[in-house]
Structure formats: C-alpha cells, structure tokens
Design an enzyme around this catalytic site. Structure first.
Site, short mmCIF file in Angstrom:
data_model
loop_
_atom_site.label_atom_id
_atom_site.label_comp_id
_atom_site.label_asym_id
_atom_site.label_seq_id
_atom_site.Cartn_x
_atom_site.Cartn_y
_atom_site.Cartn_z
N TYR A 147 -4.49 -4.99 -2.32
CA TYR A 147 -4.92 -6.11 -1.48
C TYR A 147 -4.05 -7.32 -1.79
CZ TYR A 147 -7.78 -9.93 0.31
OH TYR A 147 -8.21 -11.07 0.96
N TYR A 157 -11.88 -13.62 -5.73
CA TYR A 157 -11.35 -12.28 -6.03
C TYR A 157 -11.09 -12.11 -7.52
CZ TYR A 157 -9.13 -7.89 -4.63
OH TYR A 157 -8.82 -6.56 -4.44
#
Length: 262
Positions: A147, A157
C-alpha cells in the site's frame, strides 16, 4: 472453465479472511484462468470461512498456515510437496497489526505490536519464499500486497506503513536472491479497499473518500482490479518482470496533493 493464462499452473493462495478479501478475488480469477489452487487459513474461525469459498471455485486443497509458527509453515510445504511435487506461484496476502494502534500517533507504537506487525506482515514473506524456492523447480512467481503508506505518511496507518516499507524492500532483495532460479518476486501496491483488514484503520472511510476524489480515474480501487494485476504477474506475460512495486490504485500515486473531501 476455459483455457487461460494460468492453465496447468499450481499456486498457493494465502490471506483469505472472507468474500471481501483481495486474496479471494485473486483466487477466483486465477481459477478462471485455469490454475489449480491451495487455499490456506490461519485459525479454526477462518477455516469455517475459507473452506466454503474454496468449494465455490472447486478447490479441494485447503491447509492451515500460521506464519508465527515455523512448524506450520514447514507442514504446509510438506503437504504441497506430497500432493503436487512442485508448484508455480504464491500469493502472500497476510498482514496484521493491533487495531488499537492504527490510530493516533506512530510514536506511541508498542514494541510488542511493532515486532508482531513486522513479523506477520513482512518477515512471513521471507519465510514463505524460502520454502517456496525448494518446490519451484521450473521457476515461479511470488506476489505480495502492499500500500502507498509504505512510502508516504498516511494518517493512522502508523506501524503498518513501516511494515509495508520493509515488505517492499524485501521484494527487491528476494527478487535478487531468487532470480537465478527464474523465480520472480513482485508487489502490488493497491489503493484502499473495503476489506476486513482495511476496516480496522482509523477513519478509513475518509481515506476512501479522499482517494476517490484525488485519483485520476475518480473512483476507488476494486478487488477485481488487483486480481487482474496479480494474474498477469503470475503468468508468463510478466516473465521479464521482477522486483517491482506495481501500482493498482486508479492513478492515485501520481498525484502531488490530495483533494480534501468533507
């Protein structure tokens, strides 16, 4: 089933949690292209979800895999060797982090979760590749899922960004190590997708809205988008491709700034 890009090929699919998983979409398309598959599951709870999905695509090879347990990894590949002898491709689709640490500040990451996240999300690729190499006698393809948070800061994240950065670096080093045996190693960097793992990231819906507004294609990435790229990377069409991070994010990664969405 019609003849396809993976006709006569055998592959291991990891990372299926339910019918929304990216790994499941990849498995479905791989089967449509003629591949024979082995599905793995991590626990008894996931076994109850994975086995019906395997049956749905006519796959009767389903095996347990807990990447935190070296014996489990050894047992999987022993079973693959017994049933198939050799195989052709591997999907590394697992990632994990404590959902309580996928919000707030990265600096507050605990040592335990840091180690666990890196082990499951990154080092497991190294372990699986090491065992896969022994059975990919005629070369092969390994694909993992990454990602954009591996290279840019994505709010919430946190440690998963660090894990994905390590994963992408591992792809390059593994590609170098395994290239002499004609084994290709690549990663797909997918845009945010509504999956079980994605849902644990703080304010994930805002991430989806921003991505769709910013990406040149003006939409979010779909599981099927990633599946198409994976089948290509598994196939001989990608015979000269290794060590790459292949973006499947509707073009989001080329943009210089995000569009703010309320």
């Amino acid at each position: 089933m019609t003849t396809g890009l993976l006709q006569g090929k055998r592959g291991i699919i990891t990372g299926i949690a339910n019918n929304m998983s990216i790994s499941w979409a990849i498995a479905q398309l791989a089967r449509k292209h003629g591949a024979e598959l082995c599905f793995t599951y991590q626990s008894e709870i996931l076994e109850k979800r994975v086995k019906p999905l395997a049956e749905e695509v006519g796959c009767n090879f389903v095996s347990e895999l807990d990447v935190t347990n070296p014996e489990s990894i050894t047992n999987l590949f022993a079973e693959v060797k017994e049933k198939w002898g050799t195989f052709d491709f591997l999907l590394h689709g697992m990632a994990f982090s404590d959902r309580n640490e996928l919000k707030g500040r990265y600096i507050d990451t605990s040592l335990g979760n840091f180690n666990n996240s890196l082990h499951i999300s990154c080092y497991s690729l190294v372990e699986l590749a090491r065992e896969a190499e022994k059975l990919m006698n005629d070369g092969g393809s390994i694909v993992t899922l990454s990602y954009y948070g591996a290279e840019k800061v994505i709010p919430n994240y946190n440690v998963m960004g660090v894990a994905k950065a390590a994963l992408e670096a591992s792809v390059r080093y593994l590609a170098n190590d395994m290239g002499e045996n004609n084994i290709r190693v690549n990663a797909i960097s997918a845009g945010p997708i509504k999956t079980l793992s994605g849902s644990v990231i703080g304010d994930f819906n805002s991430m989806l809205r921003s991505h769709a507004a910013t990406a040149p294609l003006k939409r979010n990435t779909l599981q099927q988008d990633v599946a198409g790229a994976a089948v290509y990377l598994f196939s001989q069409l990608a015979s000269g491709v290794t060590g790459e991070i292949h973006y499947v994010d509707c073009g989001y990664n080329v943009m210089g700034s995000n569009k703010i969405v309320g």
